[in-house]
Scaffold this active site. Structure first.
Site, mmCIF file in Angstrom:
data_model
loop_
_atom_site.group_PDB
_atom_site.id
_atom_site.type_symbol
_atom_site.label_atom_id
_atom_site.label_comp_id
_atom_site.label_asym_id
_atom_site.label_seq_id
_atom_site.Cartn_x
_atom_site.Cartn_y
_atom_site.Cartn_z
ATOM 1 N N ASP A 58 -1.066 -7.486 -4.823
ATOM 2 C CA ASP A 58 -2.461 -7.431 -4.375
ATOM 3 C C ASP A 58 -2.487 -7.940 -2.930
ATOM 4 O O ASP A 58 -2.308 -9.137 -2.683
ATOM 5 C CB ASP A 58 -3.329 -8.310 -5.290
ATOM 6 C CG ASP A 58 -4.793 -8.317 -4.850
ATOM 7 O OD1 ASP A 58 -5.114 -7.708 -3.798
ATOM 8 O OD2 ASP A 58 -5.612 -8.936 -5.559
ATOM 9 N N TYR A 64 -15.027 -0.179 8.718
ATOM 10 C CA TYR A 64 -13.597 0.097 8.886
ATOM 11 C C TYR A 64 -13.192 -0.070 10.354
ATOM 12 O O TYR A 64 -12.213 -0.762 10.675
ATOM 13 C CB TYR A 64 -13.342 1.526 8.401
ATOM 14 C CG TYR A 64 -11.961 2.085 8.662
ATOM 15 C CD1 TYR A 64 -10.828 1.513 8.092
ATOM 16 C CD2 TYR A 64 -11.795 3.228 9.443
ATOM 17 C CE1 TYR A 64 -9.569 2.063 8.303
ATOM 18 C CE2 TYR A 64 -10.552 3.782 9.657
ATOM 19 C CZ TYR A 64 -9.439 3.201 9.095
ATOM 20 O OH TYR A 64 -8.200 3.748 9.310
ATOM 21 N N GLY A 105 0.843 -1.205 0.000
ATOM 22 C CA GLY A 105 0.000 0.000 0.000
ATOM 23 C C GLY A 105 0.873 1.249 0.000
ATOM 24 O O GLY A 105 0.548 2.253 0.635
ATOM 25 N N ASP A 113 2.148 -1.848 -4.398
ATOM 26 C CA ASP A 113 0.741 -1.430 -4.345
ATOM 27 C C ASP A 113 -0.009 -2.184 -5.424
ATOM 28 O O ASP A 113 0.598 -2.857 -6.260
ATOM 29 C CB ASP A 113 0.610 0.100 -4.533
ATOM 30 C CG ASP A 113 -0.605 0.652 -3.783
ATOM 31 O OD1 ASP A 113 -1.723 0.156 -4.020
ATOM 32 O OD2 ASP A 113 -0.444 1.564 -2.959
ATOM 33 N N ILE A 114 -1.317 -2.020 -5.426
ATOM 34 C CA ILE A 114 -2.168 -2.698 -6.407
ATOM 35 C C ILE A 114 -2.013 -2.075 -7.801
ATOM 36 O O ILE A 114 -2.269 -2.696 -8.814
ATOM 37 C CB ILE A 114 -3.651 -2.666 -5.943
ATOM 38 C CG1 ILE A 114 -4.575 -3.505 -6.799
ATOM 39 C CG2 ILE A 114 -4.180 -1.252 -5.809
ATOM 40 C CD1 ILE A 114 -4.564 -4.937 -6.395
ATOM 41 N N GLY A 159 -0.353 4.949 -1.274
ATOM 42 C CA GLY A 159 -1.390 5.680 -0.542
ATOM 43 C C GLY A 159 -0.828 6.845 0.254
ATOM 44 O O GLY A 159 0.371 7.144 0.196
ATOM 45 N N GLN A 160 -1.717 7.487 1.019
ATOM 46 C CA GLN A 160 -1.336 8.730 1.719
ATOM 47 C C GLN A 160 -0.176 8.507 2.687
ATOM 48 O O GLN A 160 0.829 9.198 2.630
ATOM 49 C CB GLN A 160 -2.546 9.296 2.476
ATOM 50 C CG GLN A 160 -2.295 10.675 3.045
ATOM 51 C CD GLN A 160 -3.186 11.018 4.242
ATOM 52 O OE1 GLN A 160 -3.974 10.191 4.699
ATOM 53 N NE2 GLN A 160 -3.046 12.216 4.745
ATOM 54 N N LYS A 197 -10.681 -2.810 12.151
ATOM 55 C CA LYS A 197 -9.513 -2.390 12.932
ATOM 56 C C LYS A 197 -9.573 -2.980 14.340
ATOM 57 O O LYS A 197 -8.563 -3.406 14.882
ATOM 58 C CB LYS A 197 -9.402 -0.862 12.970
ATOM 59 C CG LYS A 197 -9.032 -0.237 11.619
ATOM 60 C CD LYS A 197 -7.674 -0.722 11.137
ATOM 61 C CE LYS A 197 -7.286 -0.219 9.766
ATOM 62 N NZ LYS A 197 -6.047 -0.796 9.242
HETATM 63 C C1 AKB Z 1 -10.561 7.947 8.396
HETATM 64 O O1 AKB Z 1 -11.044 9.090 8.512
HETATM 65 O O2 AKB Z 1 -11.203 6.953 8.045
HETATM 66 C C2 AKB Z 1 -9.101 7.763 8.755
HETATM 67 C C3 AKB Z 1 -8.915 7.331 10.170
HETATM 68 C C4 AKB Z 1 -9.192 8.255 11.269
HETATM 69 O O3 AKB Z 1 -8.523 6.227 10.405
HETATM 70 N N1 AKB Z 1 -8.381 8.982 8.512
#
Ligand code: AKB
Length: 320
Positions: A53, A143, A9, A35-36, A12-13, A147
């Site tokens: 991937d 998300y 990855g 990265d992909i 990415g940012q 996590k």
């Molecule tokens: C998001 O906004 O989804 C991320 C985070 C806080 O993990 N920047």
């Protein structure tokens, strides 16, 4: 022996800035970026690069074998806002990529893993101010669920298989080099771009939504410091709370307005407001400060000067 690092990855940012920092530190040939796709030419051209991937075990393993990798930074993830639009895809990417890397460490193929968690592990029932390291965690986004579950698996692999996995609960990360990818905290980057290019910004969160944030340089420093900390200092193997500053869209608007007096803002909250409302306002990161001596350098003023200066150069706008 020099460590051979793989970043998954890396376009990415956070991955892209981590790649540059690790290449500067360890030499470009010791840091493989993957990265992909190859959308970030700076990352692709500044050292070894592979298409990987993260969801595909063989794709990850082949790259690790090819370069004799011992340390993996798994930065590929689908963030909060995009994840709500594609729940199963977020689950698929965020969980399977973690299992592939944890299993490769369990099998002795690699030695060390960094995996980012997030303030999204917290939910509406979590204490909002100075959120403790150990507290109620009832995430409401896919998300956040990935996590939180990921944190449990990291600790499990450490305790049961001795896997040296280290993790940070990132707050919103603010940077100027690469645009963020689908998070709820993205407004805090968009606002700088719009302040410079249009002198006005429509914010998708309400004026008084306070969230924990951090400038990219601090996030990179924390990540590398945690990975370099002696093993016995890393006492938390789920994920560390990490903090630098907390502010609202109104606070950030006022900080920018000091440099761009005719900047204006309007507020038009969308579906991301509900996500932001479920997250902490500020974070207690005493464990990170005690265990591996974490210290941040950037506050809202210092970050704003840096953001306006660097983006100003990009857009050809001079700021007083
Ligand atoms: C998001 O906004 O989804 C991320 C985070 C806080 O993990 N920047």
């Amino acid at each position: 022996m020099t460590s051979k690092i793989l970043i998954i990855g890396a376009c990415g940012q956070i991955g892209s800035e981590l790649a540059q920092a690790l290449r500067n530190k360890h030499g470009k040939d010791n840091v493989v970026a993957s990265d992909i796709d190859s959308r970030n030419m700076e990352v692709v051209q500044s050292g070894p690069f592979e298409i990987v991937d993260a969801k595909d075990y063989n794709s990850v393993k082949n790259c690790i074998d090819k370069y004799d990798i011992d340390t993996v930074y798994l930065m590929a993830a689908m963030l909060s806002a995009t994840g709500e639009k594609n729940p199963m895809a977020a689950w698929d990417l965020n969980m399977n990529s973690l299992f592939h890397v944890l299993n490769l460490a369990k099998d002795g193929v690699i030695k060390k893993v960094f995996w980012p968690s997030s303030i999204a592990v917290f939910g509406s029932n979590t204490p909002k101010e100075n959120t403790p390291q150990h507290t109620i965690m009832e995430p409401s986004t896919v998300y956040g669920i990935t996590k939180q579950v990921g944190e449990r698996w990291c600790e499990y692999y450490f305790k049961n298989y001795g896997v040296d996995v280290r993790s940070i609960r990132y707050p919103g990360i603010i940077s100027w080099k690469t645009l963020p990818g689908g998070g709820t905290t993205d407004y805090a980057i968009d606002i700088y771009h719009k302040a410079l290019t249009e002198k006005s910004y429509e914010c998708f969160l309400s004026a008084d939504t306070s969230l924990p944030m951090m400038f990219m340089d601090d996030a990179i420093k924390a990540t590398i410091n945690l990975m370099e900390a002696p093993e016995e200092d890393v006492k938390i193997r789920s994920s560390y709370n990490l903090a630098a500053m907390s502010f609202t869209p109104q606070d950030l608007f006022e900080a920018i307005k000091k440099h761009i007096p005719d900047f204006t803002i309007t507020f038009n909250p969308d579906f991301r407001q509900k996500i932001a409302d479920s997250w902490p306002k500020s974070i207690d990161d005493t464990s990170a400060r005690n265990d591996w001596h974490w210290q941040h350098a950037f506050d809202i003023e210092k970050m704003t000067v840096e953001m306006l200066e660097k983006l100003g150069e990009k857009y050809g706008v001079r700021i007083s």
